[in-house]
Design an enzyme around this catalytic site. Structure first.
Site, PDB file in Angstrom:
ATOM      1  N   ASN A 209      47.612  35.593  52.552  1.00 38.81           N
ATOM      2  CA  ASN A 209      46.371  35.528  53.335  1.00 38.81           C
ATOM      3  C   ASN A 209      46.168  34.118  53.860  1.00 38.81           C
ATOM      4  O   ASN A 209      47.001  33.232  53.632  1.00 38.81           O
ATOM      5  CB  ASN A 209      45.186  35.999  52.488  1.00 38.81           C
ATOM      6  CG  ASN A 209      45.004  35.139  51.254  1.00 38.81           C
ATOM      7  OD1 ASN A 209      44.730  33.951  51.349  1.00 38.81           O
ATOM      8  ND2 ASN A 209      45.188  35.736  50.078  1.00 38.81           N
ATOM      9  N   ASP A 277      44.507  41.453  46.344  1.00 39.82           N
ATOM     10  CA  ASP A 277      44.018  42.568  45.520  1.00 39.82           C
ATOM     11  C   ASP A 277      45.129  43.566  45.216  1.00 39.82           C
ATOM     12  O   ASP A 277      45.042  44.307  44.243  1.00 39.82           O
ATOM     13  CB  ASP A 277      42.860  43.272  46.239  1.00 39.82           C
ATOM     14  CG  ASP A 277      41.602  42.393  46.262  1.00 39.82           C
ATOM     15  OD1 ASP A 277      41.391  41.660  45.279  1.00 39.82           O
ATOM     16  OD2 ASP A 277      40.855  42.428  47.265  1.00 39.82           O
ATOM     17  N   ILE A 305      42.029  38.528  37.725  1.00 35.01           N
ATOM     18  CA  ILE A 305      42.149  37.427  36.748  1.00 35.01           C
ATOM     19  C   ILE A 305      40.778  37.013  36.231  1.00 35.01           C
ATOM     20  O   ILE A 305      40.559  36.863  35.026  1.00 35.01           O
ATOM     21  CB  ILE A 305      42.865  36.218  37.395  1.00 35.01           C
ATOM     22  CG1 ILE A 305      44.207  36.670  37.997  1.00 35.01           C
ATOM     23  CG2 ILE A 305      43.078  35.108  36.369  1.00 35.01           C
ATOM     24  CD1 ILE A 305      44.855  35.631  38.902  1.00 35.01           C
TER      25      ILE A 305
END
Ligand code: CTP
Length: 392
Positions: A209, A277, A305
Site C-alpha cells: 500500500n 488486512d 497484530i
C-alpha cells in the site's frame, strides 16, 4: 522543556553551520543547562570564541595546550563532570577523526576521554555526506554508541540542495531530554510498528500500500526524544531510523507480528503500520506466467497484530491508528472500543497518506482531542506528550 542542572559540553567544529551553534548555545542555556563550549581551530574561522563566551557566560576552551588551565588535565576533568558531549556542527573531517579515535586537539581528546554520552549533529555538503568514507565513519560511530542527530535535507550554503544541513537548533534541543534520560518516558520501553507491509504473490510480485512510514518513524523519534528505549518494527521504507532507535526490518504482516511478539514485554505499543488486512493464500514458488485467462488470487485474512497484543495478559498500553475516508469520529471511536484501546489516533486517509503534514484527532476515555494540522514530527511529539500524561 527543562534541562535544569544538566552539564553539557557543546563542541563546535569548522563549518558554516557554526553560526547556528550560537543559537543552540542560547537555547541550551534558556532550557536551564550549564554549557561549556569547546571550539576547534577551524570553528574559530567561522565564529569567534567571544560570541560563545558571551552566550554561555564562561570562557571558551580551544586548546589542549592552554597554560591557564591548571594541571593540564582539563580534558579529563571536563568530561568527568559532563552529562553529555554534543558536537554541533560536526564536520566530515571531525566525524572521520572521531571514528578513528584520534586525539589531536582538545575536542577530539575530550570525546575520547569522556565517560558521558556523545551526540553529533553532522553538517556538510550533500556529496560529502553521501561519500563512501563518510558512510563508513557514520556506521562506525553508530556502532560505537554515538547518537547521530540529523542531518536535514534542504538548501545548502554552497547553493546545492540535498541532505547534509545541520538540524535546526530547536530540533537538536528536542532530542536532548531523551539522550539525557530525562524525558517523560524515561525508563519506558516503547514498541512501534511503521510503514506498509508487502505480501508476496510470487518471487517477484506482491501486494502493498501507499504508506511511506513517515508517521511511524516520527512517532519512534518522538518517543526516543521523550527518553524511551524504542524499538521500531518497520515494513519496507526508505527512511532512516531516528537517532537512538533500534530498527527491525520486516516484509509481511506475519513477519511483523512475529517481530512484535518477540519484542514484548513493552510498556507501550504504538501500531502505526498500515498492515495489509489480507495475504495471498498460496504464494507461487515460481514467477507466474501471463496468459489470456483471468487470474484469480485467493486472499486470506492476516492476523490483527494490535488486537492480539491488546488482548494479551499484562498487555502494554496500546495505541492504534485509524485512517478513515469518512465519518472519522464514528469509525475511530468504534474501532477503539472494538480493539479495546486506551488511545486511538484518527485521521482522514486522503489528506495524510504519503504527506509531510497531518491533521489528527486523539480518542481516549475522556473524549476527543483534535491536533490541528502540523508536520508529522510535531504531531508525533504532541501524541507522545498526551500518551505520557495518560501513562503517568
Ligand atoms: N493493525 C494491526 N494489524 C493488522 C491490521 C491493523 O496491527 N493486521 C493496526 C494498525 O497498525 C492500526 C490499526 O490496527 O493501528 C488499524 O486498524 P484497522 O482495523 O486495521 O484499520 P483499517 O484497516 O483501517 O480497518 P477497516 O478496514 O475496518 O477500516
Amino acid at each position: 522543556m527543562s534541562l535544569a542542572g544538566k552539564k553539557i559540553i557543546l563542541g563546535v567544529t569548522g563549518g558554516i553551520a557554526a553560526y547556528k551553534a550560537a543559537e543552540l548555545c542560547r537555547l541550551l542555556i534558556r532550557a536551564g543547562a550549564e554549557v561549556r563550549v569547546v571550539m576547534t581551530v577551524a570553528a574559530q574561522q567561522f565564529v569567534t570564541p567571544l560570541t560563545f563566551q558571551a552566550l554561555s557566560g564562561k570562557p571558551v576552551l580551544a586548546s589542549l595546550w592552554d597554560a591557564a588551565s591548571g594541571d593540564g588535565m582539563e580534558h579529563i576533568h571536563l568530561s568527568r563532570d559532563a552529562d553529555l558531549l554534543l558536537v554541533a556542527p560536526a564536520s566530515a573531517d571531525f566525524l572521520a577523526r572521531l571514528a578513528q579515535g584520534r586525539a589531536d586537539d582538545l575536542l577530539s581528546t575530550l570525546c575520547l576521554a569522556r565517560t558521558c554520552g556523545l551526540a553529533v549533529a553532522p553538517a556538510m555538503n550533500r556529496e560529502m555526506w553521501a561519500a563512501a568514507p563518510t558512510r563508513r565513519n557514520l556506521e562506525q560511530l553508530r556502532a560505537d554508541g554515538v547518537s547521530v542527530l540529523g542531518p536535514a535535507a534542504g538548501e545548502q550554503a554552497c547553493g546545492e540542495i540535498g541532505l547534509g544541513r545541520m538540524l535546526e537548533p530547536a530540533d537538536i534541543l528536542a532530542a536532548l531530554p531523551g539522550l539525557l534520560g530525562a524525558g517523560p518516558l524515561a525508563g519506558k520501553r516503547v514498541l512501534v510498528t511503521a510503514g506498509p507491509t508487502f505480501e508476496a504473490i510470487d518471487p517477484v510480485r506482491g501486494l502493498t500500500n501507499r504508506s511511506s512510514g513517515k508517521m511511524g518513524y516520527a512517532v519512534a523519534q518522538a518517543a526516543a526524544e521523550a527518553g524511551a528505549a524504542v524499538c521500531l518494527v518497520s515494513g519496507p521504507s526508505c527512511l532512516h531510523a531516528p537517532a537512538g532507535v533500534r530498527r527491525i526490518d520486516v516484509q509481511s504482516a506475519a513477519e511483523m507480528r512475529d517481530a512484535v511478539l518477540r519484542e514484548l514485554p513493552s510498556d507501550v505499543f504504538i501500531a502505526v503500520a498500515a498492515v495489509a488486512d489480507y495475504r495471498v493464500d498460496a504464494v507461487a514458488t515460481q514467477k507466474i506466467k501471463k496468459n489470456d485467462a483471468v487470474l484469480t488470487l485467493n486472499l486470506v485474512p492476516n492476523p490483527d497484530i494490535l488486537t492480539e497484543v491488546a488482548a494479551l495478559p499484562g498487555a502494554p498500553f496500546c495505541v492504534g491508528f485509524a485512517a478513515e475516508t469518512e465519518r472519522l469520529a464514528e469509525h475511530a471511536e468504534s474501532k477503539r472500543l472494538r480493539k479495546k484501546l486506551p488511545l486511538l489516533v484518527g485521521n482522514l486517509a486522503q489528506d495524510t497518506l504519503g504527506q509531510d503534514s497531518a491533521e489528527l484527532v486523539l480518542f481516549d476515555d475522556r473524549g476527543r482531542h483534535p491536533l490541528p494540522r502540523a508536520d508529522k514530527l510535531t504531531q508525533a511529539r504532541r501524541l507522545i506528550r498526551h500518551l505520557a500524561a495518560l501513562l503517568n
